[in-house]
Design a protein around this motif. Structure first.
Motif, mmCIF file in Angstrom:
data_model
loop_
_atom_site.group_PDB
_atom_site.id
_atom_site.type_symbol
_atom_site.label_atom_id
_atom_site.label_comp_id
_atom_site.label_asym_id
_atom_site.label_seq_id
_atom_site.Cartn_x
_atom_site.Cartn_y
_atom_site.Cartn_z
ATOM 1 N N VAL A 11 0.818 -1.217 0.000
ATOM 2 C CA VAL A 11 0.000 0.000 0.000
ATOM 3 C C VAL A 11 0.853 1.268 0.000
ATOM 4 O O VAL A 11 0.320 2.375 0.066
ATOM 5 N N ARG A 12 2.186 1.091 -0.044
ATOM 6 C CA ARG A 12 3.119 2.212 -0.032
ATOM 7 C C ARG A 12 2.872 3.113 1.175
ATOM 8 O O ARG A 12 2.777 4.344 1.049
ATOM 9 N N GLY A 13 2.756 2.470 2.322
ATOM 10 C CA GLY A 13 2.484 3.191 3.549
ATOM 11 C C GLY A 13 3.687 3.296 4.464
ATOM 12 O O GLY A 13 4.713 2.646 4.250
ATOM 13 N N VAL A 63 -2.829 -5.384 12.766
ATOM 14 C CA VAL A 63 -2.392 -4.234 11.980
ATOM 15 C C VAL A 63 -3.537 -3.242 11.868
ATOM 16 O O VAL A 63 -4.685 -3.646 11.631
ATOM 17 N N VAL A 64 -3.218 -1.959 12.032
ATOM 18 C CA VAL A 64 -4.190 -0.895 11.793
ATOM 19 C C VAL A 64 -3.694 -0.066 10.620
ATOM 20 O O VAL A 64 -2.509 0.292 10.554
ATOM 21 N N ILE A 65 -4.565 0.205 9.679
ATOM 22 C CA ILE A 65 -4.254 1.092 8.557
ATOM 23 C C ILE A 65 -5.065 2.370 8.732
ATOM 24 O O ILE A 65 -6.301 2.339 8.767
ATOM 25 N N GLY A 66 -4.375 3.491 8.907
ATOM 26 C CA GLY A 66 -5.024 4.786 9.120
ATOM 27 C C GLY A 66 -4.543 5.809 8.116
ATOM 28 O O GLY A 66 -3.524 5.620 7.441
ATOM 29 N N GLU A 67 -5.257 6.909 8.023
ATOM 30 C CA GLU A 67 -4.937 7.940 7.038
ATOM 31 C C GLU A 67 -4.049 9.016 7.656
ATOM 32 O O GLU A 67 -4.311 9.503 8.760
ATOM 33 N N LYS A 68 -3.004 9.384 6.944
ATOM 34 C CA LYS A 68 -2.005 10.324 7.455
ATOM 35 C C LYS A 68 -2.637 11.620 7.937
ATOM 36 O O LYS A 68 -2.338 12.109 9.027
ATOM 37 N N ARG A 87 0.458 4.095 7.997
ATOM 38 C CA ARG A 87 -0.156 5.354 7.575
ATOM 39 C C ARG A 87 -0.204 5.417 6.051
ATOM 40 O O ARG A 87 0.803 5.200 5.378
ATOM 41 N N VAL A 88 -1.391 5.749 5.512
ATOM 42 C CA VAL A 88 -1.586 5.829 4.058
ATOM 43 C C VAL A 88 -2.344 7.104 3.715
ATOM 44 O O VAL A 88 -2.870 7.781 4.602
ATOM 45 N N ALA A 94 -6.227 1.878 -0.001
ATOM 46 C CA ALA A 94 -5.323 0.847 0.512
ATOM 47 C C ALA A 94 -6.025 -0.508 0.573
ATOM 48 O O ALA A 94 -5.444 -1.541 0.214
ATOM 49 N N MET A 95 -7.275 -0.509 1.012
ATOM 50 C CA MET A 95 -8.049 -1.749 1.055
ATOM 51 C C MET A 95 -8.206 -2.339 -0.338
ATOM 52 O O MET A 95 -8.042 -3.548 -0.546
#
Length: 482
Positions: A11-13, A63-68, A87-88, A94-95
């Motif tokens: 996701v390039r995070g 894992v948590v994926i959140g927005e910058k 952070r993405v 990302a999903m």
């Protein structure tokens, strides 16, 4: 599935925390997180998933994926030991990226289903047929959009052999976008009707939007199409993909799989004969030869429209080497998504057919046929508004009213201003005005239904149907409560 570093790379995070923690599956509601899942902190109309990051970790998310941007305006998030935060720019994007990668890594066959009517029921039927031979995974309910479809893919386990994905659309390019994520091998179009006319403006535009599914198939892919649907046949004339048609009469194209000799059985079932056609069979088999060319199917659902959906499912089975006998067993034991043709006990010994998830003129008329078939001379239709019909809105409601009169439905209750056109159509086609009752809201309809059912014969059948926004399940709940 993957470790957190692999996920961050995909996701390039920006990764914080443990780079080797493993994660599989996904969730967007912290209350339902399961151990080891990825929690996507998405921003909704009423809630912000970033408010629940700590709770998601406590529930077991790896894992948590959140927005910058969202995370920058909050106090620093402390990542627990053995967890990871990525952070993405966009959580949804990302999903979708992860879903696309997981679909390719799974290596499963993908069956994608769209259409103006019956796509959720067909999805359930395809899963029932294919589960006789394969490990399958499908959308829950109708999670068929840019959020629900990638979530469905990410929840598929490593041993999944066939993904069955319903695809919805509200405009041109949307099915193409979903196909870019899902990469389907087989595309099913149940029909091309007038739903979404309000958004797309013409039947031609609706056909183009639906056909994006077939255009997205690889050269070796197969299209499963309804031979009773004129627009599907028209579109197929200009397409080079392998096609497999199903049908009852072959009005627009001779079926490769026929449905014949339909008869009711049980409380709400239909018995029919599924027969392979005798055309050019070089178009059909992708593998083993079918063990039998004709089987008796006992479908636990009523009406020709459901038989057509069952034929679509059996057709997919044929293409994936599931015999008609195996598919027949699967259909007999299938489970439907909620709020579609649910039978409930009603007041005074009545039977409620609650079909309240969605509605358009085609599905409304099909459900009325079922009501008449099962209820005979003692029937009540409680019909609400149908949405997204565009310029054909008034005509669509009016046609439904005409069908009510033509079928000889005993009593009609309409709910909402648009549904008054249903009442007008029934009246002008000859239904007695004493049998037509219109109300602006559900409460008046519920009260009148109770009065009518107190005076009608025991054993009256009641159809409750409208578009989802009408919330007609409240009518079902109120009458069932009685």
């Amino acid at each position: 599935m993957w470790d957190s570093q692999r996920i961050a790379d995909l996701v390039r995070g920006e990764l914080t925390g443990d780079s080797q923690v493993r994660a599989s599956g996904c969730c967007i509601d912290s209350r339902g997180v399961k151990a080891g899942e990825i929690f996507f902190a998405l921003v909704g109309e009423r809630t912000d998933g970033h408010d629940y990051i700590e709770g998601a970790w406590q529930k077991g998310a790896s894992v948590v994926i959140g927005e910058k941007e969202r995370l920058e305006h909050r106090r620093e998030v402390r990542v627990p030991e053995g967890k990871a935060l990525i952070r993405v720019e966009s959580g949804l994007a990302a999903m979708q990226t992860l879903a696309q990668a997981w679909r390719k890594e799974l290596g499963a066959k993908v069956v994608a289903i769209t259409g103006s009517n019956g796509k959720t029921t067909t999805k359930d039927m395809v899963a029932a047929v294919l589960s006789e031979k394969y490990r399958t995974h499908k959308n829950l309910e109708n999670q068929n959009n840019e959020l629900g479809l990638p979530m469905t893919i990410l929840k598929a386990t490593e041993n999944t052999e066939v993904l069955i994905l319903e695809m919805g659309m509200r405009g041109l390019g949307q099915i193409a976008f979903l196909c870019d994520i899902a990469c389907p091998d087989i595309g099913v179009i149940t029909n091309i009707g007038t739903t979404h006319m309000e958004l797309l403006g013409s039947q031609e535009a609706i056909a183009r939007a639906k056909w994006e599914l077939i255009e997205a198939l690889p050269e070796t892919g197969s299209a499963v199409l309804n031979g009773e649907d004129e627009w599907s046949v028209k579109q197929a004339e200009h397409d080079s993909h392998r096609t497999f048609f199903y049908g009852l009469e072959g009005r627009f194209h001779e079926p490769d799989l026929w449905g014949r000799s339909l008869t009711p059985f049980g409380t709400l079932g239909t018995c029919f004969q599924a027969e392979m056609g005798h055309g050019d069979r070089s178009l059909v088999p992708l593998g083993e030869k079918q063990a039998a060319s004709s089987v008796t199917v006992r479908l636990p659902l009523p009406g020709e429209h459901n038989v057509l959906d069952a034929l679509a499912a059996l057709s997919v089975g044929v293409l994936l080497n599931v015999s008609l006998e195996e598919g027949c067993r699967g259909l007999a034991a299938m489970e439907l998504s909620r709020m579609r043709l649910e039978l409930q006990p009603g007041p005074g010994g009545s039977t409620l057919i609650s079909d309240v998830y969605n509605a358009n003129p085609t599905s409304m008329k099909a459900s009325l046929q079922v009501l008449k078939e099962r209820g005979g001379e003692s029937t009540l239709a409680i019909l609400g508004e149908m949405y997204e019909l565009g310029q054909s809105c008034r005509a669509g409601h009016y046609e439904v009213g005409q069908t009510v009169a033509d079928l000889g439905i005993s009593e009609l209750i309409t709910v909402g201003p648009l549904a008054e056109e249903i009442a007008r159509g029934a009246l002008e086609k000859g239904l007695s005005p004493q049998r037509i009752h219109s109300f602006p809201e559900r409460e008046g309809a519920i009260k009148k239904a109770r009065e009518l059912l107190a005076g009608l014969n025991q054993g009256t059948w009641v159809l409750i149907k409208a578009s989802r926004g009408m919330k007609m399940e409240e009518v079902t709940r109120a009458l069932r409560k009685d």
